[in-house]
Design an enzyme around this catalytic site. Structure first.
Site, PDB file in Angstrom:
ATOM      1  N   GLY A 231       3.826  11.649  14.525  1.00  0.00           N
ATOM      2  CA  GLY A 231       4.642  12.349  13.538  1.00  0.00           C
ATOM      3  C   GLY A 231       5.509  13.461  14.079  1.00  0.00           C
ATOM      4  N   GLU A 273      -0.820  10.146  18.685  1.00  0.00           N
ATOM      5  CA  GLU A 273      -0.325   8.771  18.464  1.00  0.00           C
ATOM      6  C   GLU A 273       1.175   8.797  18.235  1.00  0.00           C
ATOM      7  OE1 GLU A 273      -4.104   6.903  15.933  1.00  0.00           O
ATOM      8  OE2 GLU A 273      -2.302   7.553  14.906  1.00  0.00           O
ATOM      9  N   ARG A 276       7.807   8.111  17.713  1.00  0.00           N
ATOM     10  CA  ARG A 276       9.191   8.551  17.557  1.00  0.00           C
ATOM     11  C   ARG A 276       9.684   9.472  18.669  1.00  0.00           C
ATOM     12  NH1 ARG A 276      11.476   8.624  12.461  1.00  0.00           N
ATOM     13  NH2 ARG A 276       9.360   8.561  11.655  1.00  0.00           N
ATOM     14  N   ARG A 311      16.567   2.697   8.330  1.00  0.00           N
ATOM     15  CA  ARG A 311      16.250   4.079   7.954  1.00  0.00           C
ATOM     16  C   ARG A 311      17.294   4.736   7.047  1.00  0.00           C
ATOM     17  NH1 ARG A 311      15.711   7.918  10.828  1.00  0.00           N
ATOM     18  NH2 ARG A 311      13.834   8.844   9.967  1.00  0.00           N
ATOM     19  N   TYR A 315      15.533   5.542   3.588  1.00  0.00           N
ATOM     20  CA  TYR A 315      15.159   6.946   3.375  1.00  0.00           C
ATOM     21  C   TYR A 315      16.364   7.852   3.183  1.00  0.00           C
ATOM     22  CZ  TYR A 315      10.906   5.527   6.048  1.00  0.00           C
ATOM     23  OH  TYR A 315       9.788   4.927   6.536  1.00  0.00           O
ATOM     24  N   CYS A 342      24.600  -7.773   0.835  1.00  0.00           N
ATOM     25  CA  CYS A 342      24.990  -7.648  -0.573  1.00  0.00           C
ATOM     26  C   CYS A 342      24.085  -6.633  -1.247  1.00  0.00           C
ATOM     27  CB  CYS A 342      24.901  -9.001  -1.264  1.00  0.00           C
ATOM     28  SG  CYS A 342      25.966 -10.215  -0.480  1.00  0.00           S
ATOM     29  N   GLU A 343      24.030  -5.464  -0.670  1.00  0.00           N
ATOM     30  CA  GLU A 343      23.217  -4.348  -1.172  1.00  0.00           C
ATOM     31  C   GLU A 343      24.019  -3.095  -0.905  1.00  0.00           C
ATOM     32  OE1 GLU A 343      20.371  -3.626  -2.594  1.00  0.00           O
ATOM     33  OE2 GLU A 343      19.700  -5.703  -2.839  1.00  0.00           O
TER      34      GLU A 343
HETATM   35  C1  LIG Z   1       3.553   5.457  12.277  1.00  0.00           C
HETATM   36  C2  LIG Z   1       2.298   5.974  12.816  1.00  0.00           C
HETATM   37  C3  LIG Z   1       2.275   6.689  14.012  1.00  0.00           C
HETATM   38  C4  LIG Z   1       3.532   7.051  14.769  1.00  0.00           C
HETATM   39  O1  LIG Z   1       4.355   7.907  14.079  1.00  0.00           O
HETATM   40  P1  LIG Z   1       5.641   8.557  14.819  1.00  0.00           P
HETATM   41  O2  LIG Z   1       6.378   9.196  13.693  1.00  0.00           O
HETATM   42  O3  LIG Z   1       6.393   7.428  15.408  1.00  0.00           O
HETATM   43  O4  LIG Z   1       5.142   9.510  15.823  1.00  0.00           O
HETATM   44  C5  LIG Z   1       1.052   7.080  14.518  1.00  0.00           C
HETATM   45  N1  LIG Z   1      -0.099   6.799  13.890  1.00  0.00           N
HETATM   46  C6  LIG Z   1      -0.127   6.110  12.729  1.00  0.00           C
HETATM   47  C7  LIG Z   1      -1.433   5.832  12.102  1.00  0.00           C
HETATM   48  C8  LIG Z   1       1.063   5.693  12.156  1.00  0.00           C
HETATM   49  O5  LIG Z   1       1.034   5.030  10.998  1.00  0.00           O
END
Ligand SMILES: *Cc1c(COP(=O)(O)O)cnc(C)c1O
Length: 416
Positions: A231, A273, A276, A311, A315, A342-343
């Site tokens: 995240g 994890e 991005r 995206r 979003y 077509c959106e």
């Molecule tokens: C999507 C996701 C991530 C990665 O998120 P990033 O925004 O790419 O860092 C990590 N863990 C879980 C469980 C996710 O669903």
């Protein structure tokens, strides 16, 4: 003026656009490797730190091999992602399986590969029993703090998010595992997406370490790992700031001292994890202008569509756009840059100030290295585009071909 440097030389992008039919995503190996190195350096204080790259962000083996070579594990959340990891020879503690609403075959695969498994629901353990599937050696749950935290727009408020378990459920789940003789434990959370406020991650770490300390106090649990999820955001907009990883790390370390060390807990590994922040800024969607049209607005129609990058449409996300070869031309025009679905939400930019654009111009849509092509779909029979890698050696390499009509038709069962 709103400017944002291209992640690689404009000449290289122009060469790629000559060599390969547009549209395609172009990734930069040097940028991706450096991003892993920066994250590893920032968290060097952690015993056995590891970022598990979220495969869903950019599920291409050429990229996955690179991040694994730099020390990443792989964060998987589906059978296919587990399969891809296994196919590359990645297994055991190099795989983190963080899923939700999990099918049985995914648990079976994750167990077979020896991966770490974060359970989204305590009751899944009982379900595994009922299905006569063994538990993993390390039991870990995903924590959802509910009203305690705000979350953010992409992932939503924790209290409304489908992910994870409550604190009371964690206590119950760990106690249940202990009663079965389990001695190895992990803890996970993921409550923000594309978050650029460093302190948000510190608060999350503080929260999760406090939960770990509570489990330690109540149940005597020693955690093997604490996984803070992904995240970490990236600056999509030229005005956005890069997340200060040193600040995140220092804050996480202070929280670790406060909750883990001060409570005399055995020091767990800290894991992330992130997807991005590793690949996002080092990918771009290269697309050519097909038509320009003026009605009530000025439209630039390109050969990419939402099939290649969702995206903005999904979003309303901002992706910066550069017009190749017009870096020094003033942004005197206002355009909607659109695909051919077509959106009406098939737009890469709305009311964007750009230099005058002509048919045949090459546009570079920035920051598509994560959750870009991977999110694509085949609506309107649109075929997803290719992926090209700019290697450390300066070469251009096709790492995924564009989809063909045969790919699209492959799943259809004709009556006669
Ligand atoms: C999507 C996701 C991530 C990665 O998120 P990033 O925004 O790419 O860092 C990590 N863990 C879980 C469980 C996710 O669903």
């Amino acid at each position: 003026m709103n400017t944002k440097p291209l992640p690689i030389d404009a000449a290289v992008i122009a060469a790629a656009a000559t060599q390969y039919p547009t549209p395609f995503h172009l990734y930069d190996e040097v940028g991706i490797r450096h991003a892993v190195q920066r994250l590893n350096a920032a968290f060097a204080w952690v015993p056995q730190f590891r970022n598990y790259f979220a495969v869903k962000a950019l599920p291409n083996p050429a990229i996955l091999k690179m991040v694994v070579a730099e020390g990443c594990g792989l964060d998987c959340s589906s059978f296919t992602e587990l399969f891809m990891a296994a196919r590359m020879g990645v297994r055991d503690d190099a795989i983190m399986f963080t899923s939700n609403n999990t099918p049985l075959d995914e648990y079976r695969m994750a167990l077979k590969l020896g991966s770490f498994i974060n359970f989204d629901d305590v009751d899944h353990l009982n379900w595994l029993d009922a299905q006569k599937v063994r538990w993993p050696e390390v039991i870990s749950f995903r924590y959802n703090p509910g009203a305690e935290r705000e979350g953010n727009t992409i992932i939503g408020r924790p209290a409304e998010a489908k992910f994870g378990a409550t604190r009371a459920q964690l206590l119950q789940g760990y106690a249940m595992a202990q009663a079965r003789g389990v001695t190895r434990f992990g803890l996970h959370t993921m409550i923000a997406s594309n978050e650029r406020n460093a302190d948000y991650f510190v608060t999350t770490a503080d929260m999760l370490f406090a939960v770990a300390a509570e489990m330690h106090q109540q149940l005597g649990i020693e955690f093997e790992y604490i996984n803070l999820g992904g995240g970490i955001g990236i600056p999509y907009h030229p005005d956005d700031q890069t997340v200060d990883l040193e600040r995140v790390s220092a804050g996480v370390e202070a929280a670790y001292q406060r909750h883990i060390v001060a409570n005399g807990m055995r020091p767990p590994r800290v894991m992330l994890e992130c997807g991005r922040v590793i690949t996002g800024p080092y990918g771009m969607l290269v697309t050519r202008v097909r038509h320009a049209k003026t009605t009530y607005r000025n439209y630039i129609g390109v050969d990419a569509s939402m099939a290649d990058l969702m995206r903005p449409g999904m979003y309303g996300a901002y992706h910066h756009i550069s017009v190749l070869g017009k870096a020094d031309v003033p942004a005197s025009e206002i355009y909607d840059v659109v695909g051919s679905l077509c959106e009406n939400n098939d737009k890469f930019a709305i009311n964007r100030a750009l230099p005058p654009i002509d048919a045949g111009d090459v546009l570079v849509i920035h920051d598509t290295g994560a959750h870009g092509r991977a999110m694509g779909f085949n609506y309107n029979g649109k075929l997803r585009c290719a992926e090209v890698l700019h290697t450390s050696a300066g070469e251009l390499k096709l790492i995924r071909r564009a989809e063909t009509l045969d790919d699209y038709l492959a799943t259809i069962i004709d009556e006669d």
